[in-house]
Write an enzyme that holds these catalytic residues in place. Structure first.
Site: not given
Length: 218
Positions: A103-104
């Site tokens: 995920d970011a």
């Protein structure tokens, strides 16, 4: 030789087999000028296979080990123009894509390749490739919380557990742990700690199967 189209596209570097199935399902693939459906076969040596009107040509297989920074998306395209992992490889001409997304907010090891067969083997649940993460928490796990995370807890998308959980120490409000897990559901490690009442303040993947993130050099 006739092969299913999603396998041909994966061999040619268009993504994992699942991603190539989605290409076929979306109507973007034609064979000899005709639209195709999932399950159709073709001969890559003699048929005119196209994606979005461009003829499919096999690429040389390439493999990159990337240390993904925070606030970079693990994708090869984004409609909002946000920074992507492919932007970190400006000199690469092949259509590489990430294997095992982060995920970011997370950092660490990300494999980038155009080898669809390898991507399938690395990501498919039946192979149960172990991932290892260094995790910093706001707070410290109790023995009961640690036990529940290794014995198994229930998330909204099914049961989950860590294979191993090791205390790495810490100072002040921050405490570090090393965990391993044999699947890669969306934000699974973060959600597991949240399920027992603790917040992840930093997460880094340091190993994917037998591939380890190299130690930084000075």
């Amino acid at each position: 030789m006739l092969e299913r189209l999603h396998k041909i596209l994966a061999h040619a570097g268009y993504g994992s087999r699942r991603a190539c199935e989605e290409l076929v399902e979306s109507g973007r693939v034609t064979v000899n000028g005709r639209p195709v459906t999932l399950g159709d076969k073709a001969d890559s040596a003699t048929d005119d296979i196209r994606v979005d009107g461009r003829r499919v040509k096999a690429e040389a297989k390439v493999y990159y080990l990337l240390n993904k920074p925070k606030n970079v998306l693990s994708t090869s395209s984004d409609p909002y123009g946000r920074r992507k992992v492919t932007d970190l490889l400006p000199g690469v001409r092949e259509r590489v894509y990430p294997v095992g997304r982060l995920d970011a907010d997370s950092r660490g090891l990300l494999i980038m390749t155009n080898d669809g067969d390898l991507a399938n083997k690395l990501m498919h649940p039946r192979y149960e490739l172990e991932r290892e993460y260094a995790v910093r928490l706001l707070g410290e796990l109790t023995e009961e919380q640690a036990r529940s995370l290794t014995e198994g807890i229930q998330l909204e998308d099914g049961p989950a557990k860590f294979n191993t959980l090791r205390d790495e120490g810490g100072e002040g409000a921050n405490h570090w742990y090393r965990v391993t897990i044999s699947e890669g559901r969306n934000r699974e490690v973060r959600r597991m700690f949240e399920a027992v009442g603790l917040t992840v303040s930093r997460l880094m993947r340091v190993r994917y199967g037998a591939v380890e993130l190299p130690a930084p050099t000075t």
